[in-house]
Design an enzyme around this catalytic site. Structure first.
Site, mmCIF file in Angstrom:
data_model
loop_
_atom_site.group_PDB
_atom_site.id
_atom_site.type_symbol
_atom_site.label_atom_id
_atom_site.label_comp_id
_atom_site.label_asym_id
_atom_site.label_seq_id
_atom_site.Cartn_x
_atom_site.Cartn_y
_atom_site.Cartn_z
ATOM 1 N N TYR A 343 0.786 -1.136 0.028
ATOM 2 C CA TYR A 343 0.077 -0.518 0.001
ATOM 3 C C TYR A 343 0.690 0.507 0.522
ATOM 4 O O TYR A 343 1.671 1.618 0.384
ATOM 5 C CB TYR A 343 -1.399 -0.029 0.936
ATOM 6 N N CYS A 344 0.610 2.621 -0.991
ATOM 7 C CA CYS A 344 1.483 3.295 -0.873
ATOM 8 C C CYS A 344 2.695 3.410 -0.776
ATOM 9 O O CYS A 344 3.177 2.526 -2.019
ATOM 10 C CB CYS A 344 0.734 4.370 -0.182
ATOM 11 N N LEU A 345 3.767 3.808 0.102
ATOM 12 C CA LEU A 345 4.853 3.740 0.383
ATOM 13 C C LEU A 345 5.878 2.654 0.634
ATOM 14 O O LEU A 345 6.413 1.522 0.043
ATOM 15 C CB LEU A 345 5.059 4.659 1.216
#
Length: 606
Positions: A343-345
Protein backbone atom coordinates in the site's frame (compact mmCIF):
# COMPACT_ATOMS: atom_id res chain seq x y z
CA UNK A 1 29.12 -1.93 13.15
CA UNK A 2 25.56 -2.60 12.03
CA UNK A 3 22.65 -0.18 12.35
CA UNK A 4 21.04 -1.95 15.30
CA UNK A 5 24.27 -1.78 17.29
CA UNK A 6 24.55 1.93 16.52
CA UNK A 7 21.01 2.50 17.71
CA UNK A 8 21.76 0.52 20.88
CA UNK A 9 24.80 2.68 21.56
CA UNK A 10 22.71 5.82 21.22
CA UNK A 11 20.17 4.48 23.70
CA UNK A 12 22.80 3.42 26.23
CA UNK A 13 24.55 6.76 26.29
CA UNK A 14 21.36 8.77 26.14
CA UNK A 15 22.77 10.79 23.22
CA UNK A 16 20.68 10.64 20.01
CA UNK A 17 22.54 9.38 16.98
CA UNK A 18 23.10 12.29 14.62
CA UNK A 19 23.94 10.53 11.35
CA UNK A 20 26.83 11.41 9.15
CA UNK A 21 25.88 13.46 6.08
CA UNK A 22 24.58 11.30 3.27
CA UNK A 23 26.91 10.86 0.32
CA UNK A 24 24.24 12.38 -1.93
CA UNK A 25 23.66 15.33 0.37
CA UNK A 26 26.65 17.31 -0.91
CA UNK A 27 28.85 17.34 -4.04
CA UNK A 28 31.76 14.90 -4.00
CA UNK A 29 34.41 17.62 -4.01
CA UNK A 30 32.87 19.33 -0.98
CA UNK A 31 32.61 16.00 0.85
CA UNK A 32 36.28 15.22 0.16
CA UNK A 33 37.33 18.67 1.26
CA UNK A 34 35.40 18.28 4.51
CA UNK A 35 37.15 15.01 5.28
CA UNK A 36 40.57 16.73 5.28
CA UNK A 37 39.67 20.24 6.42
CA UNK A 38 38.35 20.63 9.99
CA UNK A 39 37.34 24.22 9.25
CA UNK A 40 35.20 23.06 6.33
CA UNK A 41 33.54 20.50 8.58
CA UNK A 42 32.74 23.15 11.18
CA UNK A 43 31.39 25.43 8.47
CA UNK A 44 29.21 22.67 7.11
CA UNK A 45 27.82 21.94 10.58
CA UNK A 46 27.05 25.63 11.10
CA UNK A 47 25.25 25.74 7.76
CA UNK A 48 23.18 22.69 8.63
CA UNK A 49 22.31 24.07 12.06
CA UNK A 50 21.18 27.39 10.59
CA UNK A 51 19.13 25.80 7.83
CA UNK A 52 17.51 23.32 10.21
CA UNK A 53 16.28 26.20 12.40
CA UNK A 54 15.04 28.11 9.35
CA UNK A 55 13.24 24.97 8.15
CA UNK A 56 11.24 24.83 11.37
CA UNK A 57 10.07 28.41 10.79
CA UNK A 58 9.02 27.71 7.19
CA UNK A 59 7.39 24.34 7.86
CA UNK A 60 10.05 22.56 5.82
CA UNK A 61 9.61 24.62 2.65
CA UNK A 62 12.83 25.90 1.13
CA UNK A 63 12.69 29.69 0.56
CA UNK A 64 15.28 29.29 -2.19
CA UNK A 65 13.08 26.80 -4.04
CA UNK A 66 10.11 29.15 -3.86
CA UNK A 67 12.13 32.22 -4.84
CA UNK A 68 13.60 30.39 -7.81
CA UNK A 69 10.25 29.47 -9.37
CA UNK A 70 8.73 32.88 -8.60
CA UNK A 71 11.80 34.56 -10.04
CA UNK A 72 11.65 32.45 -13.20
CA UNK A 73 8.02 33.38 -13.74
CA UNK A 74 8.30 37.07 -12.86
CA UNK A 75 11.37 37.71 -15.02
CA UNK A 76 9.81 36.06 -18.06
CA UNK A 77 6.55 37.94 -17.48
CA UNK A 78 8.46 41.22 -17.18
CA UNK A 79 9.90 40.78 -20.70
CA UNK A 80 6.60 39.68 -22.26
CA UNK A 81 4.73 42.87 -23.22
CA UNK A 82 2.19 40.89 -25.22
CA UNK A 83 1.27 38.78 -22.21
CA UNK A 84 1.07 41.92 -20.07
CA UNK A 85 -1.26 43.52 -22.60
CA UNK A 86 -3.52 40.46 -22.58
CA UNK A 87 -3.61 40.50 -18.79
CA UNK A 88 -4.48 44.19 -18.78
CA UNK A 89 -7.30 43.57 -21.27
CA UNK A 90 -8.56 40.68 -19.16
CA UNK A 91 -8.56 42.86 -16.04
CA UNK A 92 -10.49 45.62 -17.80
CA UNK A 93 -13.06 43.25 -19.33
CA UNK A 94 -13.43 41.46 -15.99
CA UNK A 95 -14.05 44.77 -14.21
CA UNK A 96 -16.64 45.69 -16.82
CA UNK A 97 -18.41 42.35 -16.46
CA UNK A 98 -18.32 42.72 -12.70
CA UNK A 99 -19.83 46.18 -12.87
CA UNK A 100 -22.60 44.95 -15.17
CA UNK A 101 -23.30 42.05 -12.82
CA UNK A 102 -23.54 44.32 -9.77
CA UNK A 103 -25.85 46.72 -11.60
CA UNK A 104 -28.21 44.00 -12.84
CA UNK A 105 -28.38 42.25 -9.48
CA UNK A 106 -29.10 45.59 -7.77
CA UNK A 107 -32.28 45.79 -9.85
CA UNK A 108 -33.54 42.69 -8.06
CA UNK A 109 -33.38 40.25 -10.94
CA UNK A 110 -32.88 36.60 -9.93
CA UNK A 111 -31.87 35.48 -13.41
CA UNK A 112 -28.61 37.39 -13.72
CA UNK A 113 -25.87 35.26 -15.18
CA UNK A 114 -22.73 35.35 -12.99
CA UNK A 115 -19.45 36.59 -14.41
CA UNK A 116 -17.85 33.26 -13.55
CA UNK A 117 -19.31 30.18 -11.88
CA UNK A 118 -17.40 28.34 -9.15
CA UNK A 119 -15.46 25.27 -10.22
CA UNK A 120 -17.41 22.04 -10.00
CA UNK A 121 -15.36 20.78 -7.03
CA UNK A 122 -15.25 24.14 -5.24
CA UNK A 123 -17.74 23.72 -2.40
CA UNK A 124 -16.95 27.00 -0.63
CA UNK A 125 -19.79 28.87 -2.34
CA UNK A 126 -22.35 26.11 -2.76
CA UNK A 127 -24.80 27.48 -0.15
CA UNK A 128 -27.75 29.44 -1.58
CA UNK A 129 -26.87 32.45 0.58
CA UNK A 130 -23.82 33.11 -1.60
CA UNK A 131 -26.18 34.03 -4.45
CA UNK A 132 -27.73 36.92 -2.50
CA UNK A 133 -26.42 40.45 -2.04
CA UNK A 134 -23.86 41.44 -0.90
CA UNK A 135 -22.31 37.98 -0.69
CA UNK A 136 -22.66 37.33 -4.41
CA UNK A 137 -20.48 40.41 -4.96
CA UNK A 138 -17.80 39.07 -2.61
CA UNK A 139 -17.92 35.67 -4.27
CA UNK A 140 -17.71 36.99 -7.84
CA UNK A 141 -14.88 39.41 -7.01
CA UNK A 142 -12.87 36.55 -5.54
CA UNK A 143 -13.52 34.16 -8.43
CA UNK A 144 -12.62 36.81 -11.02
CA UNK A 145 -9.39 37.52 -9.17
CA UNK A 146 -8.66 33.79 -9.01
CA UNK A 147 -9.24 33.41 -12.75
CA UNK A 148 -7.02 36.41 -13.55
CA UNK A 149 -4.13 35.05 -11.50
CA UNK A 150 -4.53 31.65 -13.12
CA UNK A 151 -4.10 33.32 -16.49
CA UNK A 152 -1.18 35.39 -15.19
CA UNK A 153 0.77 32.38 -13.93
CA UNK A 154 0.25 30.16 -16.98
CA UNK A 155 1.30 30.29 -20.62
CA UNK A 156 4.21 32.69 -20.00
CA UNK A 157 6.69 31.96 -22.76
CA UNK A 158 10.02 30.66 -21.48
CA UNK A 159 8.75 29.38 -18.13
CA UNK A 160 9.17 25.62 -17.72
CA UNK A 161 6.09 23.49 -17.14
CA UNK A 162 7.37 22.54 -13.67
CA UNK A 163 7.90 26.16 -12.63
CA UNK A 164 4.56 27.18 -14.11
CA UNK A 165 2.73 24.57 -12.03
CA UNK A 166 4.70 25.53 -8.94
CA UNK A 167 4.06 29.28 -9.15
CA UNK A 168 0.41 28.65 -9.95
CA UNK A 169 0.20 26.45 -6.85
CA UNK A 170 1.83 29.15 -4.68
CA UNK A 171 -0.58 31.83 -5.89
CA UNK A 172 -3.54 29.50 -5.40
CA UNK A 173 -2.54 28.93 -1.77
CA UNK A 174 -2.27 32.67 -1.19
CA UNK A 175 -5.67 33.32 -2.75
CA UNK A 176 -7.31 30.50 -0.80
CA UNK A 177 -6.14 32.18 2.39
CA UNK A 178 -8.09 35.37 1.57
CA UNK A 179 -11.27 33.72 0.33
CA UNK A 180 -14.39 35.54 1.62
CA UNK A 181 -15.50 32.19 3.02
CA UNK A 182 -12.69 32.44 5.61
CA UNK A 183 -13.92 35.61 7.31
CA UNK A 184 -16.99 35.92 9.53
CA UNK A 185 -18.25 39.25 8.11
CA UNK A 186 -18.14 38.04 4.50
CA UNK A 187 -19.44 34.50 5.04
CA UNK A 188 -23.25 34.36 5.09
CA UNK A 189 -23.31 30.91 6.66
CA UNK A 190 -21.23 32.11 9.61
CA UNK A 191 -23.37 35.24 10.00
CA UNK A 192 -26.55 33.17 10.00
CA UNK A 193 -25.08 30.75 12.54
CA UNK A 194 -23.98 33.68 14.73
CA UNK A 195 -27.45 35.22 14.56
CA UNK A 196 -29.20 31.92 15.36
CA UNK A 197 -26.95 31.16 18.33
CA UNK A 198 -26.43 34.73 19.60
CA UNK A 199 -22.69 34.41 19.02
CA UNK A 200 -22.18 31.19 20.98
CA UNK A 201 -20.59 29.61 17.89
CA UNK A 202 -17.83 32.24 18.00
CA UNK A 203 -17.32 31.63 21.71
CA UNK A 204 -16.93 27.90 21.08
CA UNK A 205 -14.60 28.69 18.20
CA UNK A 206 -12.39 30.79 20.49
CA UNK A 207 -12.25 27.90 22.94
CA UNK A 208 -11.31 25.54 20.11
CA UNK A 209 -8.58 27.94 19.01
CA UNK A 210 -7.29 28.27 22.58
CA UNK A 211 -7.11 24.49 22.96
CA UNK A 212 -5.28 24.07 19.66
CA UNK A 213 -2.79 26.82 20.47
CA UNK A 214 -2.09 25.30 23.88
CA UNK A 215 -1.37 21.93 22.31
CA UNK A 216 0.85 23.54 19.68
CA UNK A 217 2.83 25.71 22.10
CA UNK A 218 3.22 22.97 24.70
CA UNK A 219 4.42 20.51 22.06
CA UNK A 220 1.68 18.02 22.81
CA UNK A 221 0.54 15.69 20.02
CA UNK A 222 -2.17 17.34 17.98
CA UNK A 223 -4.48 14.39 18.39
CA UNK A 224 -8.18 15.10 18.89
CA UNK A 225 -10.20 13.17 21.42
CA UNK A 226 -11.51 10.02 19.85
CA UNK A 227 -13.77 7.11 20.67
CA UNK A 228 -11.54 4.80 18.63
CA UNK A 229 -8.71 2.98 20.37
CA UNK A 230 -6.25 0.48 18.87
CA UNK A 231 -6.96 -3.04 20.07
CA UNK A 232 -10.36 -2.08 21.47
CA UNK A 233 -12.57 -1.11 18.52
CA UNK A 234 -10.05 -0.69 15.67
CA UNK A 235 -7.33 -3.21 14.75
CA UNK A 236 -9.30 -5.94 16.50
CA UNK A 237 -9.13 -8.80 13.98
CA UNK A 238 -7.85 -11.78 16.05
CA UNK A 239 -4.24 -12.69 15.47
CA UNK A 240 -0.78 -12.97 16.98
CA UNK A 241 2.61 -11.35 16.54
CA UNK A 242 4.71 -14.26 15.32
CA UNK A 243 7.96 -12.48 14.40
CA UNK A 244 9.73 -9.31 15.50
CA UNK A 245 12.89 -7.45 14.60
CA UNK A 246 13.98 -3.87 15.13
CA UNK A 247 11.77 -2.56 12.33
CA UNK A 248 8.70 -4.80 12.14
CA UNK A 249 6.29 -6.96 13.99
CA UNK A 250 4.71 -9.61 11.78
CA UNK A 251 1.08 -10.37 12.60
CA UNK A 252 -0.51 -13.68 11.59
CA UNK A 253 -4.30 -13.54 11.70
CA UNK A 254 -6.43 -16.43 12.94
CA UNK A 255 -8.18 -18.42 10.20
CA UNK A 256 -11.96 -18.12 10.07
CA UNK A 257 -12.68 -20.84 7.50
CA UNK A 258 -12.22 -24.61 7.64
CA UNK A 259 -9.99 -24.51 4.58
CA UNK A 260 -7.69 -21.83 3.21
CA UNK A 261 -5.75 -21.17 0.03
CA UNK A 262 -2.29 -22.79 0.21
CA UNK A 263 -0.57 -19.48 -0.60
CA UNK A 264 -0.43 -17.06 2.35
CA UNK A 265 -0.95 -13.35 1.71
CA UNK A 266 1.59 -10.82 3.01
CA UNK A 267 0.49 -7.17 3.26
CA UNK A 268 3.18 -4.46 3.31
CA UNK A 269 1.63 -1.16 4.48
CA UNK A 270 3.37 2.19 4.27
CA UNK A 271 5.40 3.26 7.28
CA UNK A 272 4.26 6.83 6.70
CA UNK A 273 1.08 5.60 8.43
CA UNK A 274 0.19 2.85 10.86
CA UNK A 275 -0.89 -0.46 9.40
CA UNK A 276 -4.44 -0.58 10.76
CA UNK A 277 -5.83 1.54 7.93
CA UNK A 278 -6.41 -1.96 6.50
CA UNK A 279 -7.88 -3.25 9.77
CA UNK A 280 -10.14 -0.45 10.97
CA UNK A 281 -13.55 -1.28 12.41
CA UNK A 282 -14.77 -4.85 11.85
CA UNK A 283 -17.29 -3.71 9.23
CA UNK A 284 -14.63 -2.14 6.97
CA UNK A 285 -11.54 -4.22 7.79
CA UNK A 286 -9.79 -5.56 4.70
CA UNK A 287 -7.91 -8.05 6.87
CA UNK A 288 -11.15 -9.47 8.31
CA UNK A 289 -12.67 -9.65 4.83
CA UNK A 290 -9.68 -11.57 3.46
CA UNK A 291 -9.67 -14.13 6.27
CA UNK A 292 -13.38 -14.70 5.65
CA UNK A 293 -12.56 -15.44 2.00
CA UNK A 294 -10.18 -18.23 3.02
CA UNK A 295 -6.78 -16.52 3.03
CA UNK A 296 -4.02 -16.84 5.58
CA UNK A 297 -3.15 -13.18 6.11
CA UNK A 298 0.12 -11.79 7.45
CA UNK A 299 0.55 -8.07 8.12
CA UNK A 300 3.69 -6.02 8.70
CA UNK A 301 3.39 -3.54 11.56
CA UNK A 302 6.22 -1.00 11.30
CA UNK A 303 8.10 0.41 14.26
CA UNK A 304 7.59 4.16 14.76
CA UNK A 305 11.20 5.37 14.52
CA UNK A 306 12.86 7.87 16.82
CA UNK A 307 16.10 9.83 16.69
CA UNK A 308 18.05 6.66 17.52
CA UNK A 309 16.86 5.20 14.18
CA UNK A 310 18.07 8.14 12.09
CA UNK A 311 20.63 6.04 10.19
CA UNK A 312 18.15 3.42 8.99
CA UNK A 313 18.11 3.43 5.18
CA UNK A 314 15.70 2.28 2.50
CA UNK A 315 17.56 -1.01 2.14
CA UNK A 316 17.16 -1.64 5.88
CA UNK A 317 13.43 -1.37 5.32
CA UNK A 318 13.64 -3.83 2.43
CA UNK A 319 15.73 -6.42 4.29
CA UNK A 320 14.06 -6.14 7.68
CA UNK A 321 10.64 -5.59 6.16
CA UNK A 322 9.29 -7.70 3.28
CA UNK A 323 12.35 -9.95 2.96
CA UNK A 324 12.39 -10.83 6.67
CA UNK A 325 8.62 -11.29 6.58
CA UNK A 326 8.78 -13.68 3.60
CA UNK A 327 11.42 -15.78 5.37
CA UNK A 328 9.32 -15.91 8.54
CA UNK A 329 6.14 -16.83 6.67
CA UNK A 330 7.86 -19.71 4.91
CA UNK A 331 9.32 -20.96 8.18
CA UNK A 332 5.87 -20.85 9.82
CA UNK A 333 3.66 -22.19 7.01
CA UNK A 334 6.04 -24.13 4.76
CA UNK A 335 4.44 -22.43 1.74
CA UNK A 336 6.47 -22.37 -1.44
CA UNK A 337 4.56 -19.45 -2.95
CA UNK A 338 3.26 -16.30 -1.28
CA UNK A 339 0.92 -13.57 -2.50
CA UNK A 340 2.14 -10.07 -1.59
CA UNK A 341 0.29 -6.74 -1.46
CA UNK A 342 1.70 -3.28 -0.82
CA UNK A 343 0.00 0.00 0.00
CA UNK A 344 1.37 3.42 -1.05
CA UNK A 345 5.02 3.63 0.04
CA UNK A 346 4.80 -0.01 1.10
CA UNK A 347 3.86 -0.86 -2.48
CA UNK A 348 6.90 1.00 -3.79
CA UNK A 349 9.10 -0.95 -1.38
CA UNK A 350 7.41 -4.20 -2.41
CA UNK A 351 7.98 -3.39 -6.10
CA UNK A 352 11.71 -2.82 -5.75
CA UNK A 353 11.92 -5.91 -3.51
CA UNK A 354 10.14 -7.99 -6.15
CA UNK A 355 12.47 -6.63 -8.85
CA UNK A 356 15.52 -7.60 -6.77
CA UNK A 357 14.03 -11.06 -6.17
CA UNK A 358 13.43 -11.49 -9.92
CA UNK A 359 17.02 -10.46 -10.65
CA UNK A 360 18.28 -13.01 -8.13
CA UNK A 361 15.99 -15.82 -9.36
CA UNK A 362 14.00 -15.78 -6.12
CA UNK A 363 10.56 -16.97 -7.28
CA UNK A 364 8.67 -17.12 -3.98
CA UNK A 365 6.08 -14.50 -4.98
CA UNK A 366 2.92 -15.93 -6.52
CA UNK A 367 1.52 -12.47 -7.35
CA UNK A 368 1.92 -8.82 -6.46
CA UNK A 369 -0.87 -6.35 -5.63
CA UNK A 370 -0.32 -2.61 -5.37
CA UNK A 371 -2.73 -0.16 -3.70
CA UNK A 372 -2.32 3.51 -4.70
CA UNK A 373 1.37 2.92 -5.42
CA UNK A 374 3.86 4.82 -7.54
CA UNK A 375 7.01 3.33 -9.06
CA UNK A 376 7.57 6.08 -11.65
CA UNK A 377 7.62 9.57 -10.13
CA UNK A 378 7.70 11.73 -13.27
CA UNK A 379 4.00 12.55 -12.84
CA UNK A 380 3.63 12.26 -9.09
CA UNK A 381 1.18 15.15 -8.81
CA UNK A 382 1.58 18.38 -6.87
CA UNK A 383 3.86 16.72 -4.32
CA UNK A 384 6.54 16.99 -7.01
CA UNK A 385 6.25 20.76 -7.39
CA UNK A 386 9.02 21.55 -4.93
CA UNK A 387 10.97 18.28 -4.93
CA UNK A 388 14.21 19.64 -6.28
CA UNK A 389 17.80 19.78 -5.02
CA UNK A 390 17.14 22.87 -2.91
CA UNK A 391 14.05 21.43 -1.24
CA UNK A 392 15.55 18.01 -0.58
CA UNK A 393 18.70 19.55 0.93
CA UNK A 394 16.50 21.77 3.11
CA UNK A 395 14.50 18.77 4.37
CA UNK A 396 17.73 16.86 5.02
CA UNK A 397 19.02 19.68 7.19
CA UNK A 398 15.76 19.79 9.11
CA UNK A 399 15.82 16.03 9.69
CA UNK A 400 19.56 16.08 10.49
CA UNK A 401 18.97 17.86 13.79
CA UNK A 402 16.12 15.70 15.09
CA UNK A 403 16.90 12.45 13.25
CA UNK A 404 13.50 12.08 11.58
CA UNK A 405 10.68 13.86 9.80
CA UNK A 406 7.71 13.99 12.15
CA UNK A 407 4.05 13.54 11.36
CA UNK A 408 3.14 17.21 11.65
CA UNK A 409 5.76 18.18 9.07
CA UNK A 410 4.47 15.52 6.67
CA UNK A 411 0.76 16.15 7.18
CA UNK A 412 1.23 19.86 6.49
CA UNK A 413 2.48 19.10 2.97
CA UNK A 414 -0.43 16.76 2.24
CA UNK A 415 -2.97 19.26 3.60
CA UNK A 416 -1.69 21.98 1.28
CA UNK A 417 -2.58 19.81 -1.73
CA UNK A 418 -6.24 20.11 -0.73
CA UNK A 419 -6.15 23.30 1.31
CA UNK A 420 -9.82 24.12 0.66
CA UNK A 421 -10.96 20.83 2.15
CA UNK A 422 -8.25 20.11 4.73
CA UNK A 423 -7.16 23.53 5.98
CA UNK A 424 -9.59 26.40 5.37
CA UNK A 425 -12.73 24.30 5.57
CA UNK A 426 -11.59 22.95 8.91
CA UNK A 427 -10.79 26.44 10.21
CA UNK A 428 -14.25 27.62 9.21
CA UNK A 429 -15.90 24.70 10.99
CA UNK A 430 -13.72 24.75 14.11
CA UNK A 431 -13.28 28.47 14.73
CA UNK A 432 -16.11 30.28 12.92
CA UNK A 433 -18.94 27.79 13.19
CA UNK A 434 -17.69 26.44 16.53
CA UNK A 435 -18.17 22.84 15.43
CA UNK A 436 -15.65 20.11 16.18
CA UNK A 437 -16.02 17.25 13.68
CA UNK A 438 -17.09 13.90 15.07
CA UNK A 439 -14.28 11.56 14.20
CA UNK A 440 -14.86 8.31 12.37
CA UNK A 441 -12.41 5.43 12.46
CA UNK A 442 -10.44 6.63 9.42
CA UNK A 443 -10.08 10.16 10.80
CA UNK A 444 -8.89 8.73 14.13
CA UNK A 445 -6.32 6.59 12.29
CA UNK A 446 -5.19 9.64 10.31
CA UNK A 447 -4.45 11.47 13.58
CA UNK A 448 -2.28 8.59 14.86
CA UNK A 449 1.14 10.04 14.11
CA UNK A 450 4.20 8.35 12.61
CA UNK A 451 7.70 9.51 11.70
CA UNK A 452 10.21 8.93 8.89
CA UNK A 453 13.92 8.23 9.61
CA UNK A 454 16.43 10.75 8.33
CA UNK A 455 18.45 8.49 6.03
CA UNK A 456 15.52 6.51 4.66
CA UNK A 457 13.47 9.61 3.83
CA UNK A 458 16.45 11.32 2.22
CA UNK A 459 17.20 8.26 0.07
CA UNK A 460 13.53 7.98 -0.87
CA UNK A 461 13.32 11.63 -1.96
CA UNK A 462 16.63 11.61 -3.83
CA UNK A 463 16.69 8.19 -5.43
CA UNK A 464 13.01 7.71 -6.18
CA UNK A 465 11.38 11.15 -6.37
CA UNK A 466 14.22 13.34 -7.57
CA UNK A 467 16.23 10.89 -9.71
CA UNK A 468 13.45 8.39 -10.54
CA UNK A 469 15.99 5.57 -10.29
CA UNK A 470 13.52 2.70 -9.88
CA UNK A 471 11.64 3.41 -13.11
CA UNK A 472 14.84 3.97 -15.09
CA UNK A 473 16.62 0.81 -13.93
CA UNK A 474 19.27 2.67 -11.91
CA UNK A 475 18.16 1.84 -8.38
CA UNK A 476 20.73 -0.45 -6.75
CA UNK A 477 20.06 -3.30 -4.36
CA UNK A 478 23.13 -5.06 -3.04
CA UNK A 479 25.39 -2.94 -5.23
CA UNK A 480 23.67 -3.90 -8.50
CA UNK A 481 20.76 -2.18 -10.27
CA UNK A 482 17.30 -3.71 -10.44
CA UNK A 483 14.78 -3.41 -13.24
CA UNK A 484 11.01 -3.58 -13.03
CA UNK A 485 11.10 -5.07 -16.52
CA UNK A 486 12.40 -8.29 -14.94
CA UNK A 487 9.00 -8.84 -13.30
CA UNK A 488 6.97 -11.65 -14.86
CA UNK A 489 4.52 -12.38 -12.02
CA UNK A 490 0.82 -11.41 -12.24
CA UNK A 491 0.15 -7.86 -10.98
CA UNK A 492 -3.08 -6.36 -9.65
CA UNK A 493 -2.85 -2.57 -9.26
CA UNK A 494 -5.38 -0.14 -7.82
CA UNK A 495 -5.60 3.59 -8.48
CA UNK A 496 -8.16 5.97 -7.02
CA UNK A 497 -9.94 8.70 -8.98
CA UNK A 498 -9.27 11.67 -6.68
CA UNK A 499 -5.89 10.67 -5.25
CA UNK A 500 -3.73 13.75 -4.51
CA UNK A 501 -0.86 11.68 -3.07
CA UNK A 502 -0.45 9.03 -5.78
CA UNK A 503 -2.45 10.24 -8.83
CA UNK A 504 -4.00 7.30 -10.63
CA UNK A 505 -2.28 8.07 -13.93
CA UNK A 506 1.03 7.83 -12.09
CA UNK A 507 0.03 4.54 -10.44
CA UNK A 508 -1.01 3.29 -13.90
CA UNK A 509 2.60 3.48 -15.12
CA UNK A 510 3.26 0.01 -13.64
CA UNK A 511 1.56 -1.33 -16.79
CA UNK A 512 4.29 0.03 -19.09
CA UNK A 513 7.28 -0.69 -16.86
CA UNK A 514 6.95 -4.45 -16.34
CA UNK A 515 6.73 -7.53 -18.50
CA UNK A 516 3.85 -8.82 -16.37
CA UNK A 517 0.17 -9.19 -17.08
CA UNK A 518 -1.37 -6.24 -15.22
CA UNK A 519 -4.96 -6.01 -14.04
CA UNK A 520 -5.57 -2.36 -13.23
CA UNK A 521 -8.52 -1.08 -11.23
CA UNK A 522 -9.55 2.55 -11.06
CA UNK A 523 -11.94 3.05 -8.16
CA UNK A 524 -13.97 5.94 -6.84
CA UNK A 525 -12.50 7.79 -3.86
CA UNK A 526 -9.23 9.24 -2.67
CA UNK A 527 -5.92 7.83 -1.49
CA UNK A 528 -7.42 6.19 1.60
CA UNK A 529 -11.18 6.11 1.10
CA UNK A 530 -10.80 4.55 -2.34
CA UNK A 531 -8.77 1.66 -0.91
CA UNK A 532 -10.94 1.15 2.18
CA UNK A 533 -13.99 0.47 0.03
CA UNK A 534 -15.64 -2.55 1.59
CA UNK A 535 -18.61 -4.39 0.02
CA UNK A 536 -21.80 -2.53 0.85
CA UNK A 537 -20.10 0.87 0.90
CA UNK A 538 -22.63 3.24 -0.72
CA UNK A 539 -22.07 4.97 -4.07
CA UNK A 540 -18.97 3.04 -5.08
CA UNK A 541 -17.93 1.99 -8.58
CA UNK A 542 -14.73 1.02 -10.37
CA UNK A 543 -13.24 0.37 -13.80
CA UNK A 544 -11.18 -2.76 -14.49
CA UNK A 545 -9.15 -4.04 -17.42
CA UNK A 546 -6.31 -6.55 -17.84
CA UNK A 547 -3.36 -5.92 -20.16
CA UNK A 548 -0.94 -8.65 -21.19
CA UNK A 549 2.65 -7.98 -22.17
CA UNK A 550 1.89 -8.75 -25.80
CA UNK A 551 -1.02 -6.27 -25.92
CA UNK A 552 -0.67 -2.80 -27.39
CA UNK A 553 0.00 -0.24 -24.66
CA UNK A 554 -3.02 1.88 -23.83
CA UNK A 555 -2.44 5.38 -22.43
CA UNK A 556 -4.48 6.07 -19.27
CA UNK A 557 -7.35 7.93 -20.94
CA UNK A 558 -7.68 5.26 -23.66
CA UNK A 559 -7.52 2.55 -20.98
CA UNK A 560 -10.41 4.19 -19.16
CA UNK A 561 -12.48 4.14 -22.35
CA UNK A 562 -12.07 0.39 -22.85
CA UNK A 563 -12.13 -0.65 -19.18
CA UNK A 564 -15.31 -2.25 -17.90
CA UNK A 565 -17.25 -0.17 -15.39
CA UNK A 566 -18.73 -2.06 -12.45
CA UNK A 567 -20.79 -0.93 -9.50
CA UNK A 568 -19.86 -1.60 -5.88
CA UNK A 569 -16.64 -2.47 -4.11
CA UNK A 570 -13.51 -3.63 -5.95
CA UNK A 571 -12.57 -6.02 -3.11
CA UNK A 572 -14.51 -9.01 -4.56
CA UNK A 573 -12.82 -8.36 -7.92
CA UNK A 574 -9.41 -8.65 -6.25
CA UNK A 575 -10.36 -11.78 -4.31
CA UNK A 576 -11.60 -13.44 -7.51
CA UNK A 577 -8.32 -12.48 -9.21
CA UNK A 578 -6.31 -13.97 -6.33
CA UNK A 579 -8.37 -17.16 -6.39
CA UNK A 580 -7.53 -17.91 -10.02
CA UNK A 581 -3.86 -17.67 -9.07
CA UNK A 582 -4.10 -19.84 -5.96
CA UNK A 583 -4.08 -23.57 -5.42
CA UNK A 584 -6.84 -25.82 -4.10
CA UNK A 585 -7.93 -25.04 -0.52
CA UNK A 586 -6.26 -27.01 2.26
CA UNK A 587 -6.38 -27.12 6.05
CA UNK A 588 -5.11 -23.90 7.67
CA UNK A 589 -1.37 -23.89 8.41
CA UNK A 590 -0.10 -23.88 11.97
CA UNK A 591 0.09 -20.55 13.74
CA UNK A 592 3.55 -19.27 14.51
CA UNK A 593 4.82 -18.99 18.06
CA UNK A 594 2.97 -16.09 19.64
CA UNK A 595 5.14 -13.26 20.93
CA UNK A 596 2.04 -11.29 21.95
CA UNK A 597 -1.56 -10.90 20.75
CA UNK A 598 -2.44 -8.66 17.80
CA UNK A 599 -2.25 -5.73 17.26
CA UNK A 600 1.19 -6.01 18.87
CA UNK A 601 3.37 -3.39 20.52
CA UNK A 602 4.91 -1.39 17.65
CA UNK A 603 1.55 0.04 16.60
CA UNK A 604 1.15 1.54 20.09
CA UNK A 605 4.48 3.39 20.01
CA UNK A 606 4.12 7.16 20.27
Amino acid sequence: MNTENKAAEGQETGVPNRPAPLPEAMPAEVSQQSEHDPAAEIGDLLDKEARSKLAKLTGGLSPAAIMRVVGDWSIHLAVSPGKQMNLWNKAVSGAADYGRYLFETSLGSDAVKPCIPPARRDRRFSHDAWQKQPFNAFQQAFLLQQEWWQEATTRVRGVSCEDERAVSFIVRQMLDAVSPANFPLTNPEVLQKTNDENGMNLLRGMENLRDDMQELLLGKPLRPETDFHVGENVAVTPGKVVYRNHLIELIQYDPTTDKVKPEPLLIVPAWIMKYYILDLSPENSMVKYLTEQGYTVFMISWRNPGSEDADLGLDDYRKKGPMAALDAIQDITGAKKIHAAGYCLGGTLLSLTAAAMARDDDDRLASMTLFATQVDFTEAGELMLFINESQVAFLEDMMWQQGYLDAGQMSGAFQLLRSNDLVWSRLQKDYLMGERPKLNDMMAWNADATRMPYRMHSEYLRKLFLNNELATGKYEVGGHPVSLDDLRLPIFAVGTETDHVAPWKSAFKIDALTSSPVTFVLTKGGHNAGVVSEPGHPRRHYHVHTSCDRDRYLPPDEWREVAERKEGSWWPEWVAWLETRSGDPTAPPAMGEALCPAPGTYVLME
